[in-house]
Design a protein around this motif. Structure first.
Motif, PDB file in Angstrom:
ATOM      1  N   TYR A  32       0.819  -1.202   0.000  1.00  0.00           N
ATOM      2  CA  TYR A  32       0.000   0.000   0.000  1.00  0.00           C
ATOM      3  C   TYR A  32       0.858   1.259   0.000  1.00  0.00           C
ATOM      4  O   TYR A  32       2.005   1.240   0.442  1.00  0.00           O
ATOM      5  CB  TYR A  32      -0.909   0.029   1.232  1.00  0.00           C
ATOM      6  N   ALA A  98      -4.466   4.440   3.868  1.00  0.00           N
ATOM      7  CA  ALA A  98      -3.757   3.459   3.049  1.00  0.00           C
ATOM      8  C   ALA A  98      -4.547   3.185   1.785  1.00  0.00           C
ATOM      9  O   ALA A  98      -5.766   2.973   1.832  1.00  0.00           O
ATOM     10  CB  ALA A  98      -3.549   2.169   3.824  1.00  0.00           C
ATOM     11  N   LEU A 100      -3.926   2.011  -2.786  1.00  0.00           N
ATOM     12  CA  LEU A 100      -3.067   1.302  -3.729  1.00  0.00           C
ATOM     13  C   LEU A 100      -2.181   2.243  -4.534  1.00  0.00           C
ATOM     14  O   LEU A 100      -1.058   1.889  -4.902  1.00  0.00           O
ATOM     15  CB  LEU A 100      -3.922   0.437  -4.656  1.00  0.00           C
ATOM     16  N   TYR A 106      -8.633   5.503  -1.308  1.00  0.00           N
ATOM     17  CA  TYR A 106      -7.973   4.971  -0.126  1.00  0.00           C
ATOM     18  C   TYR A 106      -8.925   4.034   0.607  1.00  0.00           C
ATOM     19  O   TYR A 106     -10.108   4.338   0.777  1.00  0.00           O
ATOM     20  CB  TYR A 106      -7.500   6.105   0.776  1.00  0.00           C
TER      21      TYR A 106
END
Length: 119
Positions: A32, A98, A100, A106
């Motif tokens: 991440y 977090a 990708l 997120y």
């Protein structure tokens, strides 16, 4: 259980510094990117900075370039946001999240930490 826990907020005078921390757990940290966002009262949430723990690439909003530095300690699953030369307009609740990719959606969010910069 996925957790993102921010810390390090507080009250500081204009021109001062703070370092925010975002401790992550419950997911594969290297898969991440971690982003920092902020939201001031009455304003929309703003993306501040982002880092990919896998390759170290970073992103900064124009409003913080040259003043804020994001870094990652992969051994501790922790991302830091060093904030220098703080201005009253930096006052907001700061959240880490977090996702990708830095400029994408997120998946996980922390609870936020208040940063107040007095003039």
């Amino acid at each position: 259980e996925v957790q993102l826990v921010e810390s390090g907020g507080g009250l500081v005078q204009a021109g001062g510094s703070l370092r925010l921390s975002c401790a992550a757990s419950g997911f594969t940290f290297d898969d991440y990117v971690i982003g920092w966002f902020r939201q001031a009262p009455g304003k929309e949430r703003e993306g501040v900075s982002c880092i990919s723990s896998s390759d170290g690439s970073t992103y900064y909003a124009d409003s913080v370039k040259g003043r804020f530095t994001i870094s990652s300690d992969n051994a501790k699953n922790t991302v830091y946001l060093q904030m220098n030369s703080l201005k009253p307009e930096d006052t907001a609740v700061y959240y880490c999240a977090a996702g990708l990719i830095c400029l994408g959606e997120y998946d996980y969010w922390g609870q936020g930490t208040q940063v107040t910069v007095s003039s």
